[in-house]
Design a protein around this motif. Sequence first.
Motif, PDB file in Angstrom:
ATOM      1  N   TRP A 151       0.822  -1.203   0.000  1.00  0.00           N
ATOM      2  CA  TRP A 151       0.000   0.000   0.000  1.00  0.00           C
ATOM      3  C   TRP A 151       0.860   1.259   0.000  1.00  0.00           C
ATOM      4  N   CYS A 152       0.378   2.269  -0.701  1.00  0.00           N
ATOM      5  CA  CYS A 152       0.885   3.622  -0.551  1.00  0.00           C
ATOM      6  C   CYS A 152      -0.278   4.396   0.053  1.00  0.00           C
ATOM      7  N   ASP A 186      11.683  -7.490  -2.640  1.00  0.00           N
ATOM      8  CA  ASP A 186      11.725  -6.084  -2.242  1.00  0.00           C
ATOM      9  C   ASP A 186      10.369  -5.421  -2.439  1.00  0.00           C
ATOM     10  N   ALA A 187      10.079  -4.458  -1.584  1.00  0.00           N
ATOM     11  CA  ALA A 187       8.830  -3.703  -1.702  1.00  0.00           C
ATOM     12  C   ALA A 187       8.864  -2.875  -2.981  1.00  0.00           C
ATOM     13  N   PRO A 188       7.753  -2.844  -3.703  1.00  0.00           N
ATOM     14  CA  PRO A 188       7.703  -2.042  -4.928  1.00  0.00           C
ATOM     15  C   PRO A 188       7.588  -0.556  -4.613  1.00  0.00           C
ATOM     16  N   GLU A 248       4.277  -0.060   1.495  1.00  0.00           N
ATOM     17  CA  GLU A 248       4.333  -0.809   2.753  1.00  0.00           C
ATOM     18  C   GLU A 248       3.486  -2.072   2.638  1.00  0.00           C
ATOM     19  N   PHE A 249       4.063  -3.220   3.072  1.00  0.00           N
ATOM     20  CA  PHE A 249       3.329  -4.485   3.025  1.00  0.00           C
ATOM     21  C   PHE A 249       2.409  -4.589   4.222  1.00  0.00           C
ATOM     22  N   GLU A 250       1.166  -4.969   3.970  1.00  0.00           N
ATOM     23  CA  GLU A 250       0.196  -5.170   5.042  1.00  0.00           C
ATOM     24  C   GLU A 250      -0.613  -6.393   4.743  1.00  0.00           C
TER      25      GLU A 250
END
Length: 73
Positions: free
Chosen positions: A32-33, A49-51, A61-63
């Motif tokens: 999420w952004c 890796d986070a995009p 951010e991963f949620e």
Amino acid sequence: MGLLNTITDTLKASSSSSNRGSGAGESKGAYWCHDCSERILDTDVEGDDAPTCPACGDEMEFERSPGSTGCAC
């Protein structure tokens, strides 16, 4: 009967069933952004890796949902 079928179908679609399809490629969450309200499923991201956000370029951010539905909402 058409109205009753429509209501029944709607209630089935909105259930909190954990059966969301086959096990292959199941999502464990989403990136999420929060500033841009952009969301990318983890299954659509290559690598570990986070995009970056497609709108602003910041790292996303991963949620994941703590519930048992398997949904990251």
